[in-house]
Design a protein around this motif. Sequence first.
Motif, PDB file in Angstrom:
ATOM      1  N   MET A 173      11.622 -21.016   3.621  1.00 40.95           N
ATOM      2  CA  MET A 173      12.651 -20.531   4.534  1.00 40.95           C
ATOM      3  C   MET A 173      12.141 -19.471   5.514  1.00 40.95           C
ATOM      4  SD  MET A 173      15.372 -22.279   4.000  1.00 40.95           S
ATOM      5  CE  MET A 173      16.715 -21.323   4.713  1.00 40.95           C
ATOM      6  N   PHE A 174      11.319 -18.552   5.018  1.00 42.03           N
ATOM      7  CA  PHE A 174      10.930 -17.395   5.836  1.00 42.03           C
ATOM      8  C   PHE A 174       9.450 -17.395   6.219  1.00 42.03           C
ATOM      9  CE2 PHE A 174      14.380 -16.010   2.934  1.00 42.03           C
ATOM     10  CZ  PHE A 174      15.353 -15.702   3.876  1.00 42.03           C
ATOM     11  N   ALA A 175       8.645 -18.195   5.571  1.00 42.51           N
ATOM     12  CA  ALA A 175       7.206 -18.334   5.831  1.00 42.51           C
ATOM     13  C   ALA A 175       6.421 -17.073   5.498  1.00 42.51           C
ATOM     14  CB  ALA A 175       6.932 -18.757   7.274  1.00 42.51           C
ATOM     15  N   ASN A 176       6.755 -15.958   6.139  1.00 46.05           N
ATOM     16  CA  ASN A 176       5.988 -14.716   6.007  1.00 46.05           C
ATOM     17  C   ASN A 176       6.817 -13.703   5.226  1.00 46.05           C
ATOM     18  OD1 ASN A 176       4.122 -15.811   8.158  1.00 46.05           O
ATOM     19  ND2 ASN A 176       5.991 -15.553   9.355  1.00 46.05           N
ATOM     20  N   VAL A 177       6.428 -13.458   3.985  1.00 46.30           N
ATOM     21  CA  VAL A 177       7.246 -12.611   3.108  1.00 46.30           C
ATOM     22  C   VAL A 177       6.363 -11.651   2.324  1.00 46.30           C
ATOM     23  CG1 VAL A 177       9.070 -14.354   2.876  1.00 46.30           C
ATOM     24  CG2 VAL A 177       7.181 -14.313   1.239  1.00 46.30           C
ATOM     25  N   PRO A 178       6.942 -10.577   1.797  1.00 49.32           N
ATOM     26  CA  PRO A 178       6.160  -9.660   0.962  1.00 49.32           C
ATOM     27  C   PRO A 178       5.689 -10.344  -0.315  1.00 49.32           C
ATOM     28  CG  PRO A 178       8.193  -8.628   1.690  1.00 49.32           C
ATOM     29  CD  PRO A 178       8.316 -10.080   2.012  1.00 49.32           C
ATOM     30  N   ILE A 179       4.474 -10.059  -0.703  1.00 50.97           N
ATOM     31  CA  ILE A 179       3.960 -10.520  -1.995  1.00 50.97           C
ATOM     32  C   ILE A 179       4.115  -9.372  -2.986  1.00 50.97           C
ATOM     33  CG2 ILE A 179       1.925 -11.238  -3.282  1.00 50.97           C
ATOM     34  CD1 ILE A 179       0.931 -12.587  -0.703  1.00 50.97           C
ATOM     35  N   ILE A 180       5.015  -9.566  -3.926  1.00 52.82           N
ATOM     36  CA  ILE A 180       5.272  -8.562  -4.966  1.00 52.82           C
ATOM     37  C   ILE A 180       4.835  -9.174  -6.293  1.00 52.82           C
ATOM     38  CG2 ILE A 180       6.978  -7.039  -6.014  1.00 52.82           C
ATOM     39  CD1 ILE A 180       6.680  -6.606  -3.021  1.00 52.82           C
ATOM     40  N   ASP A 181       3.764  -8.653  -6.861  1.00 56.74           N
ATOM     41  CA  ASP A 181       3.234  -9.263  -8.081  1.00 56.74           C
ATOM     42  C   ASP A 181       3.307  -8.351  -9.295  1.00 56.74           C
ATOM     43  OD1 ASP A 181       1.334  -7.422  -7.407  1.00 56.74           O
ATOM     44  OD2 ASP A 181      -0.345  -8.829  -7.336  1.00 56.74           O
ATOM     45  N   LYS A 182       4.080  -7.276  -9.177  1.00 56.21           N
ATOM     46  CA  LYS A 182       4.274  -6.378 -10.326  1.00 56.21           C
ATOM     47  C   LYS A 182       5.587  -5.639 -10.128  1.00 56.21           C
ATOM     48  CE  LYS A 182       1.580  -2.556  -8.305  1.00 56.21           C
ATOM     49  NZ  LYS A 182       1.296  -3.214  -7.024  1.00 56.21           N
ATOM     50  N   PRO A 183       6.169  -5.098 -11.215  1.00 55.70           N
ATOM     51  CA  PRO A 183       7.397  -4.311 -11.067  1.00 55.70           C
ATOM     52  C   PRO A 183       7.109  -3.069 -10.224  1.00 55.70           C
ATOM     53  CG  PRO A 183       7.048  -4.928 -13.357  1.00 55.70           C
ATOM     54  CD  PRO A 183       5.788  -5.273 -12.630  1.00 55.70           C
ATOM     55  N   LEU A 184       8.072  -2.706  -9.402  1.00 53.96           N
ATOM     56  CA  LEU A 184       7.905  -1.563  -8.521  1.00 53.96           C
ATOM     57  C   LEU A 184       8.890  -0.463  -8.862  1.00 53.96           C
ATOM     58  CD1 LEU A 184       7.541  -3.360  -5.069  1.00 53.96           C
ATOM     59  CD2 LEU A 184       5.717  -2.607  -6.605  1.00 53.96           C
ATOM     60  N   ASN A 185       8.541   0.753  -8.531  1.00 49.14           N
ATOM     61  CA  ASN A 185       9.440   1.889  -8.624  1.00 49.14           C
ATOM     62  C   ASN A 185      10.026   2.168  -7.244  1.00 49.14           C
ATOM     63  OD1 ASN A 185       8.954   2.543 -11.429  1.00 49.14           O
ATOM     64  ND2 ASN A 185       6.901   3.146 -10.763  1.00 49.14           N
ATOM     65  N   ALA A 186      11.107   2.925  -7.217  1.00 50.32           N
ATOM     66  CA  ALA A 186      11.764   3.217  -5.944  1.00 50.32           C
ATOM     67  C   ALA A 186      10.819   3.871  -4.949  1.00 50.32           C
ATOM     68  CB  ALA A 186      12.981   4.101  -6.179  1.00 50.32           C
ATOM     69  N   VAL A 187       9.857   4.679  -5.436  1.00 45.96           N
ATOM     70  CA  VAL A 187       8.949   5.375  -4.524  1.00 45.96           C
ATOM     71  C   VAL A 187       8.013   4.407  -3.814  1.00 45.96           C
ATOM     72  CG1 VAL A 187       9.000   7.540  -5.817  1.00 45.96           C
ATOM     73  CG2 VAL A 187       7.312   5.781  -6.413  1.00 45.96           C
ATOM     74  N   ASP A 188       7.937   3.156  -4.301  1.00 46.53           N
ATOM     75  CA  ASP A 188       7.028   2.188  -3.698  1.00 46.53           C
ATOM     76  C   ASP A 188       7.634   1.458  -2.504  1.00 46.53           C
ATOM     77  OD1 ASP A 188       5.032   2.587  -5.707  1.00 46.53           O
ATOM     78  OD2 ASP A 188       6.180   1.300  -7.056  1.00 46.53           O
ATOM     79  N   LYS A 189       8.891   1.701  -2.216  1.00 44.68           N
ATOM     80  CA  LYS A 189       9.575   0.850  -1.244  1.00 44.68           C
ATOM     81  C   LYS A 189       8.949   0.913   0.145  1.00 44.68           C
ATOM     82  CE  LYS A 189      13.278   3.993   0.283  1.00 44.68           C
ATOM     83  NZ  LYS A 189      14.731   4.144   0.404  1.00 44.68           N
ATOM     84  N   ASN A 190       8.431   2.063   0.531  1.00 41.03           N
ATOM     85  CA  ASN A 190       7.875   2.182   1.875  1.00 41.03           C
ATOM     86  C   ASN A 190       6.489   1.569   2.009  1.00 41.03           C
ATOM     87  OD1 ASN A 190      10.150   3.518   2.839  1.00 41.03           O
ATOM     88  ND2 ASN A 190       9.374   5.514   2.197  1.00 41.03           N
ATOM     89  N   THR A 191       5.964   1.026   0.907  1.00 42.64           N
ATOM     90  CA  THR A 191       4.642   0.394   0.955  1.00 42.64           C
ATOM     91  C   THR A 191       4.751  -1.113   1.114  1.00 42.64           C
ATOM     92  OG1 THR A 191       4.487   0.040  -1.444  1.00 42.64           O
ATOM     93  CG2 THR A 191       3.792   2.200  -0.583  1.00 42.64           C
ATOM     94  N   ILE A 192       5.973  -1.634   1.141  1.00 41.79           N
ATOM     95  CA  ILE A 192       6.171  -3.082   1.167  1.00 41.79           C
ATOM     96  C   ILE A 192       6.005  -3.603   2.584  1.00 41.79           C
ATOM     97  CG2 ILE A 192       7.837  -4.927   0.808  1.00 41.79           C
ATOM     98  CD1 ILE A 192       8.980  -3.163  -1.447  1.00 41.79           C
ATOM     99  N   THR A 193       5.087  -4.536   2.737  1.00 44.08           N
ATOM    100  CA  THR A 193       4.843  -5.145   4.040  1.00 44.08           C
ATOM    101  C   THR A 193       4.886  -6.658   3.911  1.00 44.08           C
ATOM    102  OG1 THR A 193       2.455  -5.111   3.665  1.00 44.08           O
ATOM    103  CG2 THR A 193       3.403  -3.219   4.828  1.00 44.08           C
ATOM    104  N   LYS A 194       4.990  -7.294   5.036  1.00 44.82           N
ATOM    105  CA  LYS A 194       5.080  -8.753   5.091  1.00 44.82           C
ATOM    106  C   LYS A 194       3.681  -9.361   5.047  1.00 44.82           C
ATOM    107  CE  LYS A 194       6.002 -10.338   9.129  1.00 44.82           C
ATOM    108  NZ  LYS A 194       6.732 -10.562  10.371  1.00 44.82           N
ATOM    109  N   SER A 195       3.489 -10.365   4.216  1.00 44.92           N
ATOM    110  CA  SER A 195       2.253 -11.140   4.221  1.00 44.92           C
ATOM    111  C   SER A 195       2.465 -12.383   5.077  1.00 44.92           C
ATOM    112  CB  SER A 195       1.873 -11.545   2.798  1.00 44.92           C
ATOM    113  OG  SER A 195       1.608 -10.408   2.008  1.00 44.92           O
ATOM    114  N   ASP A 196       1.405 -12.835   5.730  1.00 51.00           N
ATOM    115  CA  ASP A 196       1.596 -14.002   6.582  1.00 51.00           C
ATOM    116  C   ASP A 196       1.624 -15.284   5.749  1.00 51.00           C
ATOM    117  OD1 ASP A 196      -1.052 -14.868   6.099  1.00 51.00           O
ATOM    118  OD2 ASP A 196      -1.817 -13.856   7.894  1.00 51.00           O
ATOM    119  N   LYS A 197       2.002 -16.357   6.398  1.00 48.11           N
ATOM    120  CA  LYS A 197       2.202 -17.643   5.726  1.00 48.11           C
ATOM    121  C   LYS A 197       0.981 -18.066   4.920  1.00 48.11           C
ATOM    122  CE  LYS A 197       3.238 -22.474   6.946  1.00 48.11           C
ATOM    123  NZ  LYS A 197       3.466 -23.401   8.081  1.00 48.11           N
TER     124      LYS A 197
END
Length: 550
Positions: free
Chosen positions: A171-195
């Motif tokens: 649906m979106f092609a380019n999305v964040p890759i999240i491969d582990k549980p995150l804490n709230a402090v990690d939210k600003n580190t989330i970026t989009k990975s390309d297709k």
Amino acid sequence: MKSIINLGKVCAVALFAGTLMTSCNADFLDRPTVGSVDETTYLNSENGGFKLLINCYQPIVNHWDYQQMKFDMGDQLTDDCTKGGSDAADRVVITEVTRGNPTASSSMLLSLWNHRYQSAISACNVFLSLVTPETQLIKDGGALVTTAEKQRWIAEAKFLRAFYYFDLAMMFANVPIIDKPLNAVDKNTITKSDKEEVRKFILSDLDAAIAEANLPSANAIPASDIGRVSKEAALSFRARVKMFFGDYEGAKADLKLVVDGGQFDLINDYQTLFNSAAEGYMSKEAVFITTRAYIPNYTGGSVVPQMCIGRNTTGGWGGECPTTNLVNEYEVGDPRLTHTVMSSGDIFYKGDGVTTETHDYSGYDNLPQQHNRKFWVDYSRRPTGSLMDTDWSFYHIRYADVLLMYAECLIETGGDKQLAVDLINKVRYRAFVTTSPKDKFAQFRKFNVPDDKKVTEEVFNAKYKVKVSDDLRKAVRHERRVELAGEGLRLYDLLRWGTFVSTMQAFSKTKEGIYSGVGSNVTDKTWPYPIPQAEIDYVGGSLTQNDNYN
């Protein structure tokens, strides 16, 4: 991005924490937390690890954001079905996307995004962060879980993470890759990975699952465990992913392994696939499926039949309306039309097999006055009479899909044309020759094949068999549409074929398209769909919008 940020590694899983009522005494502030367990204690409880694995499967049983969403996306964003409903404004969130220029505030896209990250991928990440081959886990009864069993579980969780991620990629092609549980402090580190990065991530999980020697083949999974991932399910799904990204050679190798393995086959009657738990959903044709059951006072069935069956006397809510455009794709004498599309005026038997119910699809948003027959549940499978209390299920992957994917890969790679033709004809033979020409659950069906149009084996061989000299790409694409119609795969096919834009632009000019607006604004900038703006805002801008929606 509340969907993928969790306050603490394990707070996303309700199994880990509970609270008890306390008295109104300030002393409670000094007491240890009551009624909660930490992750180590939980994992060392009986079946703790297996319950975590079940959490990875659980998102599939979500009524709206997984089950109904499969058809909202796969069928209703295409030329196969319109959304239906009480009126044009009912579920207008789908209409906004079907027109082709949804906004980044689309609630449908947000629901999909949230569910896949918050419920599905999060559960897999929690499991994979806590369970390793070295983790000590206890079975029901007190014995230790073997290393081999833990390795199987890990393979299942990796498959499921890839399975959920693919919906986001499609649906979106380019999305964040999240491969582990995150804490709230990690939210600003989330970026989009390309297709391309997303493709590699999905395939890396599938590669790991398939390489795991302890992931069993389908014939080693007992009937009590149907629905769990097998080696063949993983190979078939990896092929589906590879085909989406254009790797027909890689997909061909995976599909050859599944077909040559001989563990699956087509059942004789296409009708049975959708009308029986034992002989359909749990048959030799089911490669990967989530079965459902109605258990009084414990669990209900799926909302999908309720949502997608006709209103009025039939008692449904009127969604998922197959188009005339789809009906016209079927050849004369193809019984799959009978078992895929039902019409206003069709007469079905009720529970006693004598009393009848006439379907009336007038008076609501259903221009073609048709519904998806694969969602209609015979009264013998409705113990309370309700469309919600049934064993209705749907296939993630069935063997006919595998055969047609394999044929397509052979065609696209210049492979054995005769084998490709044989695979297509295997599916067509079942459809035309051994499938019931009439709906056995109905007194009258508009699309029943009349006796003078029934295709015999002799007629099939003379007139309906695909030949090596035919346009094989056209043949396999036709076959996929009519064989898999109403099963949530049409969008996947149109996108990977590169025909989504032209198909939807043409559909928008039909009577149905003009009425519904479906496809009216589809351009080469429609896909990938916009990342939900709420998610971008939540992470403070580290996640950026897809370029075609900037």
